[in-house]
Motif scaffolding. Sequence first.
Motif, short mmCIF file in Angstrom:
data_model
loop_
_atom_site.label_atom_id
_atom_site.label_comp_id
_atom_site.label_asym_id
_atom_site.label_seq_id
_atom_site.Cartn_x
_atom_site.Cartn_y
_atom_site.Cartn_z
N THR A 162 -15.92 14.79 -4.19
CA THR A 162 -15.33 13.95 -3.14
C THR A 162 -14.41 14.76 -2.24
O THR A 162 -14.44 14.62 -1.01
CB THR A 162 -14.54 12.78 -3.76
N VAL A 163 -13.60 15.63 -2.84
CA VAL A 163 -12.71 16.50 -2.08
C VAL A 163 -13.52 17.47 -1.22
O VAL A 163 -13.19 17.72 -0.06
CB VAL A 163 -11.76 17.27 -3.03
N THR A 164 -14.59 18.01 -1.80
CA THR A 164 -15.45 18.94 -1.06
C THR A 164 -16.07 18.25 0.14
O THR A 164 -16.13 18.84 1.24
CB THR A 164 -16.58 19.47 -1.98
N GLU A 165 -16.52 17.02 -0.05
CA GLU A 165 -17.14 16.25 1.04
C GLU A 165 -16.14 16.04 2.18
O GLU A 165 -16.49 16.14 3.36
CB GLU A 165 -17.62 14.90 0.51
N GLU A 166 -14.90 15.76 1.81
CA GLU A 166 -13.86 15.55 2.81
C GLU A 166 -13.45 16.86 3.48
O GLU A 166 -13.22 16.91 4.70
CB GLU A 166 -12.63 14.89 2.16
N PHE A 167 -13.39 17.93 2.70
CA PHE A 167 -12.93 19.23 3.21
C PHE A 167 -13.97 19.88 4.13
O PHE A 167 -13.63 20.43 5.17
CB PHE A 167 -12.61 20.15 2.03
N LYS A 168 -15.22 19.81 3.75
CA LYS A 168 -16.28 20.46 4.53
C LYS A 168 -16.54 19.78 5.87
O LYS A 168 -16.93 20.42 6.84
CB LYS A 168 -17.58 20.50 3.71
N ARG A 169 -16.38 18.47 5.91
CA ARG A 169 -16.58 17.70 7.15
C ARG A 169 -17.96 17.97 7.77
O ARG A 169 -18.09 18.16 8.98
CB ARG A 169 -15.47 18.04 8.17
N TRP A 170 -18.98 18.01 6.93
CA TRP A 170 -20.33 18.28 7.43
C TRP A 170 -20.81 17.19 8.38
O TRP A 170 -21.50 17.48 9.36
CB TRP A 170 -21.30 18.42 6.25
N GLY A 171 -20.44 15.94 8.11
CA GLY A 171 -20.84 14.85 8.99
C GLY A 171 -20.25 14.99 10.38
O GLY A 171 -20.93 14.80 11.39
#
Length: 209
Positions: A102-111
């Motif tokens: 979840t943190v990775t998803e937020e940190f990477k901001r791929w969207g």
Amino acid sequence: MRNTRNSYLNKKISGEGMNDYKNELKKIKSKAEKSRQAHFDLAEKKSLLRDILHYITLILSSFVAILTFADYQRFLPIIPNLTQDNFVLGVGFLASFVFLLTVTEEFKRWGEEAQQHLYTGKQLTSLIRDCDSLIKNESLLEGAVTNIREKYILINELSPPIPDKEFLKAKQRYLNKRAISEYLDEHPHLTVGEAKKRILKGRGDKEDE
């Protein structure tokens, strides 16, 4: 001063200057097409990474929720040596992993990055259409060419960066698509797959010579 600038922008281009300006427009269009390919490719790649991470996180979160209320004894037929403490510890590790995702998803901001590349790609598409329209016109205004030039510079300044490796890949894909399109124009009876095979065969024959 303003009247002088307006007079300059509304100046009609003719003679040899017409060819020079049209060549400049063709160069801008070619660069924009390569950049557009790179931005669209990156938008697709970032979107795919976002979706994969999102679905993995969602599935594991559901799995953790089920395990939290499950009795460890149900898993003894599969894992005979399983104990209550090991079961709780395993669920805790899995929950921590989900939190990390979840943190990775937020940190990477791929969207967010995907949307930026997609938006830039659409802007470049609009620019390419404007270039096409001007190139086909029999007459040109100085202001129209200047507007294209400034618009292209502005898009590049505001666009998200493209890694060199990704740009080279996109450039090659663009050149391949262009080669196939030109080949199909000459051989309209062929399918895209057949055109690809003939082009690849032709390249192979040249390398063998």
